[in-house]
Enzyme design. Structure first.
Site, mmCIF file in Angstrom:
data_model
loop_
_atom_site.group_PDB
_atom_site.id
_atom_site.type_symbol
_atom_site.label_atom_id
_atom_site.label_comp_id
_atom_site.label_asym_id
_atom_site.label_seq_id
_atom_site.Cartn_x
_atom_site.Cartn_y
_atom_site.Cartn_z
ATOM 1 N N CYS A 80 43.185 47.586 30.073
ATOM 2 C CA CYS A 80 43.716 47.357 28.726
ATOM 3 C C CYS A 80 43.132 48.374 27.738
ATOM 4 O O CYS A 80 43.468 49.548 27.801
ATOM 5 C CB CYS A 80 43.460 45.905 28.327
ATOM 6 S SG CYS A 80 44.538 45.387 26.995
ATOM 7 N N HIS A 167 45.381 42.575 33.028
ATOM 8 C CA HIS A 167 44.000 42.121 33.273
ATOM 9 C C HIS A 167 43.861 41.543 34.688
ATOM 10 O O HIS A 167 44.109 40.358 34.887
ATOM 11 C CB HIS A 167 43.628 41.034 32.250
ATOM 12 C CG HIS A 167 43.414 41.565 30.878
ATOM 13 N ND1 HIS A 167 42.183 41.975 30.431
ATOM 14 C CD2 HIS A 167 44.278 41.773 29.862
ATOM 15 C CE1 HIS A 167 42.293 42.405 29.187
ATOM 16 N NE2 HIS A 167 43.556 42.293 28.819
ATOM 17 N N GLU A 169 41.298 40.740 36.187
ATOM 18 C CA GLU A 169 40.148 39.840 36.317
ATOM 19 C C GLU A 169 40.474 38.376 36.039
ATOM 20 O O GLU A 169 39.726 37.496 36.444
ATOM 21 C CB GLU A 169 39.008 40.308 35.389
ATOM 22 C CG GLU A 169 39.239 40.106 33.891
ATOM 23 C CD GLU A 169 40.065 41.221 33.232
ATOM 24 O OE1 GLU A 169 40.760 41.964 33.946
ATOM 25 O OE2 GLU A 169 40.031 41.328 31.992
ATOM 26 N N SER A 221 17.123 19.896 32.356
ATOM 27 C CA SER A 221 18.187 19.081 31.766
ATOM 28 C C SER A 221 18.773 18.118 32.783
ATOM 29 O O SER A 221 19.470 17.185 32.428
ATOM 30 C CB SER A 221 19.300 19.987 31.260
ATOM 31 O OG SER A 221 19.922 20.603 32.381
ATOM 32 N N GLY A 222 18.507 18.367 34.055
ATOM 33 C CA GLY A 222 19.151 17.564 35.094
ATOM 34 C C GLY A 222 20.356 18.302 35.670
ATOM 35 O O GLY A 222 20.909 17.900 36.685
ATOM 36 N N GLY A 223 20.773 19.378 35.015
ATOM 37 C CA GLY A 223 21.925 20.143 35.502
ATOM 38 C C GLY A 223 21.535 21.110 36.610
ATOM 39 O O GLY A 223 20.359 21.213 36.980
ATOM 40 N N VAL A 224 22.544 21.820 37.110
ATOM 41 C CA VAL A 224 22.327 22.710 38.250
ATOM 42 C C VAL A 224 21.344 23.833 37.903
ATOM 43 O O VAL A 224 20.402 24.106 38.648
ATOM 44 C CB VAL A 224 23.670 23.355 38.687
ATOM 45 C CG1 VAL A 224 23.469 24.256 39.880
ATOM 46 C CG2 VAL A 224 24.703 22.299 38.978
ATOM 47 N N ASP A 225 21.559 24.471 36.746
ATOM 48 C CA ASP A 225 20.805 25.693 36.450
ATOM 49 C C ASP A 225 19.304 25.436 36.380
ATOM 50 O O ASP A 225 18.511 26.122 37.022
ATOM 51 C CB ASP A 225 21.288 26.327 35.144
ATOM 52 C CG ASP A 225 22.789 26.536 35.142
ATOM 53 O OD1 ASP A 225 23.358 26.569 36.236
ATOM 54 O OD2 ASP A 225 23.376 26.652 34.056
ATOM 55 N N SER A 226 18.910 24.437 35.582
ATOM 56 C CA SER A 226 17.466 24.226 35.445
ATOM 57 C C SER A 226 16.862 23.699 36.753
ATOM 58 O O SER A 226 15.710 23.993 37.069
ATOM 59 C CB SER A 226 17.145 23.318 34.258
ATOM 60 O OG SER A 226 17.819 22.102 34.344
#
Ligand code: XMP
Length: 517
Positions: A80, A167, A169, A221-226
């Site tokens: 683009c 695009h 992607e 936090s309890g989430g995946v990342d942390s």
């Protein structure tokens, strides 16, 4: 390791380019589009991709990449704006337009080019542009046109440049991943050397080096990342040096605090600070119904509780703060990459004063900052985390605070927790959980009439939401198999006496968002 460098000119989909290239096994890195070539170019770079942009090539203040990058001896792909910029620079004709063409467009390519290898002659692409390429560079060749005859792809061999008006992607572009993989592997000859398992060892060494024998604090936090960061730190460092802190705000899902405790203990955590602060959060939220105000209160309470607890934990003054910041977080918050990148999310904790202070002093560890979400999940698996954790749906920082519409009370959170846990366990039991990107329940602030026995009763209303998505930026409604929603609804109204009615949200994003607030 072979690299593809992506020059970011501020398009919202730049990070998707990186993701697709990495999906092809090739390491991709995003750098600000106007940065000096010497700051990122070396002999590991096999190719360049110039991203899209909200700017026109005619904008005075639009991003202007260095002319010298077109002389680099590697293939280049412009998407683009990137394609328009090169066409403009090399004597083509870019026509200015005040209106944007947005949506699907069929593209026909009947030229032999490695970029289109294994892709059918005609395919559906995704367009989102204002200006258009009326003519490519005079010594170039048109590689594809859209059905209305407009130039969709051109090549300019002198600069080893290929330009695309569409695009590839975005997931709506058919064969977009194949096209980007063709670019990286066939045109650039980059080797597929990138995989998360290999990267795991590298990150562990990097963490050991940057932390040394200092203490690290990670807010969980309890989430995946942390959770993945916790697993990584506990593996790379001595658990004696790793402090993990989790605040139970009362806005968590059912059973969450217990699960967090169990998971972290099983990873070998020795310093686990679980803070029960539900009363404090409910107290601060009493009588508040305005969504922005609720967010602000939750954010401020978080910071206060954390600062108090951190002081109480008596950590050494040079402790480091670890964070589960992802590559996309950095891009979206305008840190680190693409100075033209638009700010999209304001809710990331990148800006908490304590974090800013630690960051300014260089006392921060962000081991996932090079990774995309799906790579973090794979890393979690490589670190031995169970599927039930690495496959968890995203959960917003302010938790049920954004899903209890209207006033947030303990009682209303309990009702929602109950409904949500029934909904999620039904999805898991039916094997649907992993087909859905995010599913949850919302408690509405209105009641509706119903019948309970022989009586008319005004029960609460819950809305169920289930969407599919690639990265949460856009979302489609998940199509349930026939009958499933009806039986989930029956289970909810049978088992949660306060709820008299269940509705299903059939809005996509856009125009709706994923959360309700
Ligand atoms: P929306 O509602 O903006 O959500 O379409 C996109 C994704 O972001 C999550 N989300 C949040 N995550 N803090 C977070 O950490 C927040 O304040 C927040 N608000 C929305 C949402 O769950 C979805 O996955």
């Amino acid at each position: 390791m072979d690299r593809i460098v992506i020059l970011d000119f501020g398009s919202q989909t730049t990070h998707l380019i990186g993701r697709r290239v990495r999906d092809a096994g090739v390491y991709a890195e995003i750098v600000p589009g106007v940065s000096a070539v010497e700051s990122w170019y070396d002999d590991t770079v096999r190719g360049l991709i110039l991203s899209g942009s909200p700017f026109s090539v005619y904008d005075e203040n639009g991003p202007k990449p260095s002319r010298s990058l077109f002389d680099l001896p590697v293939p280049k792909l412009g998407i683009c704006y990137g394609a328009q910029y090169a066409a403009h620079l090399f004597g083509g004709d870019v026509t200015r337009s005040e209106t944007r063409e947005y949506g699907p467009a069929r593209v026909v390519s009947n030229v032999d080019d490695p970029l289109f290898e294994t892709i059918p002659e005609t395919f559906e692409s995704w367009m989102s542009h204002g200006d258009a390429i009326a003519a490519g560079p005079s010594r170039g060749e048109t590689l594809a046109r859209s059905e209305n005859g407009a130039i969709a792809a051109y090549s300019f061999p002198e600069a080893r440049f290929t330009g695309l008006q569409f695009h590839p992607e975005v997931s709506h572009s058919q064969y977009g991943s194949t096209l980007l993989a063709n670019f990286a592997r066939r045109l650039c000859g980059a080797r597929a050397e990138w995989n998360v398992e290999r990267y795991r060892a590298e990150i562990e060494t990097a963490v050991q080096k940057s932390v040394g024998d200092r203490t690290v604090l990670l807010l969980i936090s309890g989430g995946v990342d942390s959770t993945v960061v916790a697993a990584l730190l506990l593996r790379a460092l001595s658990p004696d040096h790793v402090h993990l802190m989790y605040v139970d705000t009362g806005l968590m899902r059912r059973g969450e605090t217990g699960e967090v405790r169990e998971t972290l203990a099983s990873l070998g955590a020795r310093h686990l600070h679980i803070v029960s602060a539900a009363d404090r959060f409910y107290g601060a939220l009493e009588g508040i119904t305005d969504p922005e105000k609720k967010r602000e209160i939750i954010g401020n309470e978080f910071i206060r509780v954390q600062e108090r607890e951190i002081r109480g934990a008596a950590l050494p003054s040079d402790y480091l703060l670890a964070q589960g910041t992802l590559y996309t977080d950095l891009i979206e918050s305008g840190h680190g990459v693409g100075r033209h990148a638009n700010r999209i999310k304001s809710h990331h904790n990148v800006a908490a004063p304590m974090v800013v202070e630690k960051r300014d002093r260089g006392e921060i560890v962000e081991p996932l900052a090079n990774l995309y979400k799906d790579e973090v999940r794979r890393l979690g698996t490589a670190l031995g985390l169970p599927d039930s954790i690495v496959g968890r749906h995203p959960f917003p920082g302010p938790g049920l605070g954004v899903r209890v519409i209207g006033e947030v009370t303990r009682q209303r959170c309990d009702t929602l927790r109950h409904v949500d846990s029934l909904f999620i366990s039904e999805l898991r039991e039916r094997g649907l959980y992993d087909e859905i990107w995010q599913a949850f329940a919302v408690l509405l602030p209105v009641r509706a009439v119903g019948v309970a026995g022989d009586e008319r009763a005004y029960g609460q209303i819950v809305a169920l939401r289930a969407i599919t998505s690639v990265d949460g930026m856009t979302a489609d409604v998940y199509e349930f198999p026939p009958g499933v929603l009806r039986s989930i609804s029956a289970r909810i109204t049978n088992e949660v006496p306060e709820v008299g009615r269940v509705v299903f949200d059939v809005s996509g994003k856009p125009p709706a968002t994923i959360e309700w607030e």
